[in-house]
Motif scaffolding. Structure first.
Motif, PDB file in Angstrom:
ATOM      1  N   UNK A  71       0.826  -1.210   0.000  1.00 37.92           N
ATOM      2  CA  UNK A  71       0.000   0.000   0.000  1.00 37.92           C
ATOM      3  C   UNK A  71       0.864   1.266   0.000  1.00 37.92           C
ATOM      4  N   UNK A  72       2.010   1.167   0.631  1.00 40.22           N
ATOM      5  CA  UNK A  72       2.926   2.298   0.689  1.00 40.22           C
ATOM      6  C   UNK A  72       3.303   2.781  -0.720  1.00 40.22           C
ATOM      7  N   UNK A  73       3.674   1.832  -1.590  1.00 37.24           N
ATOM      8  CA  UNK A  73       4.073   2.222  -2.952  1.00 37.24           C
ATOM      9  C   UNK A  73       2.862   2.645  -3.785  1.00 37.24           C
ATOM     10  N   UNK A  74       1.703   2.075  -3.456  1.00 40.09           N
ATOM     11  CA  UNK A  74       0.514   2.478  -4.209  1.00 40.09           C
ATOM     12  C   UNK A  74       0.207   3.947  -3.914  1.00 40.09           C
ATOM     13  N   UNK A  75       0.412   4.354  -2.686  1.00 42.15           N
ATOM     14  CA  UNK A  75       0.132   5.749  -2.326  1.00 42.15           C
ATOM     15  C   UNK A  75       1.238   6.684  -2.819  1.00 42.15           C
ATOM     16  N   UNK A  76       2.476   6.291  -2.609  1.00 42.37           N
ATOM     17  CA  UNK A  76       3.585   7.205  -2.910  1.00 42.37           C
ATOM     18  C   UNK A  76       4.247   6.946  -4.264  1.00 42.37           C
ATOM     19  N   UNK A  77       3.808   5.925  -4.963  1.00 39.42           N
ATOM     20  CA  UNK A  77       4.401   5.613  -6.254  1.00 39.42           C
ATOM     21  C   UNK A  77       5.415   4.490  -6.129  1.00 39.42           C
TER      22      UNK A  77
ATOM     23  N   UNK B  61       5.001   5.209   6.599  1.00 43.22           N
ATOM     24  CA  UNK B  61       6.072   4.858   5.668  1.00 43.22           C
ATOM     25  C   UNK B  61       7.389   4.633   6.404  1.00 43.22           C
ATOM     26  N   UNK B  89       1.410  11.556  -1.465  1.00 39.63           N
ATOM     27  CA  UNK B  89       2.578  11.535  -2.343  1.00 39.63           C
ATOM     28  C   UNK B  89       2.942  12.927  -2.861  1.00 39.63           C
ATOM     29  N   UNK B  93       2.949  11.639  -8.627  1.00 39.59           N
ATOM     30  CA  UNK B  93       3.227  10.209  -8.427  1.00 39.59           C
ATOM     31  C   UNK B  93       2.201   9.593  -7.477  1.00 39.59           C
ATOM     32  N   UNK B  94       2.080   8.303  -7.590  1.00 37.92           N
ATOM     33  CA  UNK B  94       1.278   7.542  -6.636  1.00 37.92           C
ATOM     34  C   UNK B  94      -0.200   7.885  -6.657  1.00 37.92           C
ATOM     35  N   UNK B  95      -0.867   7.486  -5.589  1.00 33.39           N
ATOM     36  CA  UNK B  95      -2.322   7.625  -5.515  1.00 33.39           C
ATOM     37  C   UNK B  95      -2.720   8.274  -4.193  1.00 33.39           C
TER      38      UNK B  95
END
Lengths: 348, 270
Positions: A71-77, B61, B89, B93-95
């Motif tokens: 989920x971390x990468x989904x939010x931050x890319x 994070x 983000x 980028x990102x969602x």
């Protein structure tokens, strides 16, 4: 934007674009494939490919890695994670790295292509394979073959050679079909220069333009054949042979494209087909059933052998299984007839 | 517990309004939680006297699977207002929408979603499902649209009405439109236009916040107007608005306008 107009009109057998691409990329021995997405997308395909490899007698594990997005990468890319992984796996110098995008990274807008374009010391090839964008298995397969074809340069033509384009790496008879193609080509003194793409190294793909003729596995690969014809001037036959007469036509077509004398090969193969049919002379008059009353199967290669051997299609005869896909060449028909014989013996 | 969400076009003054409402609620003795639902994470800046607070998503994070304590996410600002910034983000980028969902899940897990009044300050427009999260079941039951008399601001407010109306179709959703707040941009016949717009969508204008230089001065001093100039007319405007919201019982499922009708309305008052 692609949409499915109605659930009843959607194709249920089309599978995922990723698997179509993987069926090609994992057939390159020195390539590593990265699936940029959550680990499940990789695990599922890894299991399927591993089982298929084992069924084909290949003990190696598929060279398949995941960026393990959370989920971390989904939010931050997820671009950073991909870069880190590419840095690690490019260091040992694999032949090439394929990067396949998944639904989620294309939804959040990761610029996977830009990451792949960076200098990694080895070729890093981006394949957009997000399933929700449409296309399914076949599109993944075709796109991968097209992408690889675009990369290669013309080389000197090798006379009396062919390249096999898009063998179905996930079908269980792929090597048996290959053996049959090789046997048929030997009748004409022709050899296979390249299997595009099966059991080769990435650098071998450079030889693709050297084949004097391309043989496609099936007509849906026509865009690949057309592109190679345009790029290298290589003519193509749009499918591998099915059925007795189809096999003879195939020999004639190959001979025509390569300017060879075909009658001796045709005579040999016709005699061989007669011998095969003779083995199944006991089929004459046996009532068989393909699921429709008094009807043939609707598959030309199958219906031809039914008629040739004198089987009687009825609504009440022995239910015979129909092969998907139809096996290749005379040998393919012979294997099918052996299977039918077992079914007939059990049923009568 | 009253849970209210402020939605509106980017730059319309949602965060300023939200922070001043939170300050006014706190002044009136209520326990207040303000949650900034915007990756810019500047909703609670005035309540925290300009000090940026770590965002919930940055913390998640950084920590990974290690435990997080509520006090690491919830910070105490002016008059005890508890402040949270969702974060998100970098642009491009990102969602960010998924980030809002993850923040809500974290706050629930920490048991931080409590108080007399919870104020959700949400990114300009409902660009995806994530930004509709505050309107979903269990969160804000009252949405207040912040708009000026400018057409694009009304357009954004009208779009948010579509989201509320859609969510209201879900059987268990209790999210309703509580009213329209006109945050003045000093446009021609602005108050009349916004009142008319509110009526047209089936609601009403719950408050008119005039444009006042004191708002800029308070921001430059890193304070809400309620704190910086407590005896000013503008501070009283926010107090009145806060009281009106707490007394409000007029909640509706809005009827968003067709674009042509919205434009005709704006044209009528231009």
């Amino acid at each position: 934007m692609n949409v499915i107009p109605h659930i009843t009109e959607s194709l249920r057998l089309e599978g995922c674009t990723i698997l179509g691409a993987l069926s090609i990329t994992t057939a390159i021995r020195d390539a590593v494939t990265v699936i940029h997405g959550p680990s499940g997308c990789t695990q599922h395909n890894f299991s399927l490919l591993h089982a298929t490899f084992l069924a084909d007698g290949i003990a190696a594990l598929p060279h398949l890695l995941s960026t393990h997005l959370t989920e971390d990468e989904i939010i931050f890319g997820g671009e950073e994670v991909l870069e880190t992984l590419l840095k690690d796996i490019s260091a040992p110098g694999p032949g090439c790295i394929f990067v396949l995008s998944t639904c989620i990274v294309d939804t959040i807008g990761d610029d996977t292509s830009a990451v792949c374009r960076k200098s990694w010391g080895v070729p890093v090839i981006y394949l957009p394979t997000a399933g929700f964008l449409g296309g399914g298995f076949n599109q993944g397969l075709i796109n991968t073959l097209m992408t690889l074809s675009h990369r290669i340069e013309p080389v000197e033509k090798q006379p009396l050679t062919v390249a096999l384009i898009g063998e179905k790496n996930l079908e269980y008879e792929v090597e048996t079909n290959y053996a049959e193609i090789t046997r048929l080509l030997n009748l004409l003194g022709v050899r296979v220069e390249l299997r595009f793409v099966r059991d080769l190294c990435f650098a071998d793909i450079d030889r693709l333009g050297g084949a004097a003729l391309n043989i496609l596995r099936e007509p849906l690969l026509a865009p690949v054949g057309q592109m190679l014809e345009w790029k290298f001037g290589t003519p193509f036959i749009d499918c591998m042979p099915e059925g007795f007469s189809g096999t003879l036509r195939f020999l004639a077509e190959v001979a025509h494209h390569l300017d060879l004398d075909v009658p001796p090969a045709l005579r040999k193969e016709t005699a061989h087909q007669d011998e095969v049919c003779a083995k199944f002379a006991d089929f004459r008059g046996v009532a068989v059933n393909f699921g429709a009353e008094h009807r043939l199967s609707g598959i030309p290669a199958i219906d031809e052998v039914v008629t040739t051997l004198g089987l009687q299609p009825t609504g009440e005869g022995v239910m015979l299984p129909l092969p998907v896909p139809v096996p290749i060449g005379t040998a393919g028909m012979e294997r099918l007839l052996h299977r039918w014989r077992r079914v007939i013996h059990v049923s009568l | 517990m009253r849970q209210i969400a402020l939605y509106g076009k980017g730059g319309i003054g949602k965060s300023t309004t939200a922070a001043n409402l939170s300050a006014a609620f706190a002044e009136q003795g209520h326990r207040v939680l303000q949650i900034g639902c915007d990756p810019k994470h500047d909703s609670t800046r005035m309540l925290m006297h300009g000090g940026g607070i770590p965002t919930a998503l940055d913390l998640v994070r950084e920590r990974g699977t290690s435990p997080i304590a509520p006090e690491e996410v919830v910070f105490i600002g002016y008059r005890g207002v508890r402040c949270v910034e969702a974060g998100g983000p970098e642009p491009g980028v990102g969602c960010a929408g998924r980030g809002i969902i993850a923040t809500f899940q974290l706050l629930e897990k920490l048991g931080a979603l409590e108080g007399d009044v919870v104020v959700y300050d949400v990114l300009g427009d409902v660009v995806c499902g994530g930004f509709a999260m505050p309107m979903r079941e269990g969160y804000a039951e009252e949405v207040y649209l912040v708009t000026s008399g400018e057409l694009m601001s009304l357009y954004a407010a009208n779009n948010i009405c579509k989201a509320i109306a859609r969510l209201a179709q879900h059987g268990r959703s209790r999210c309703r439109l509580g009213g329209v707040i006109c945050n003045s941009a000093n446009t021609h016949r602005e108050k009349e236009l916004v009142e008319r717009f509110a009526q047209a969508i089936g609601s009403f204008m719950i408050g008119f916040v005039p444009r006042d230089r004191i708002v800029q001065l308070a921001e430059l001093h890193r304070q809400t107007v309620v704190e910086y100039a407590p005896s000013s007319d503008q501070a009283n405007v926010y107090r009145t608005l806060a009281a009106a919201i707490l007394k409000n019982k007029q909640f509706t499922i809005p009827s968003p306008l067709e674009t042509d009708r919205l434009e005709a309305l704006a044209f009528e008052y231009a």
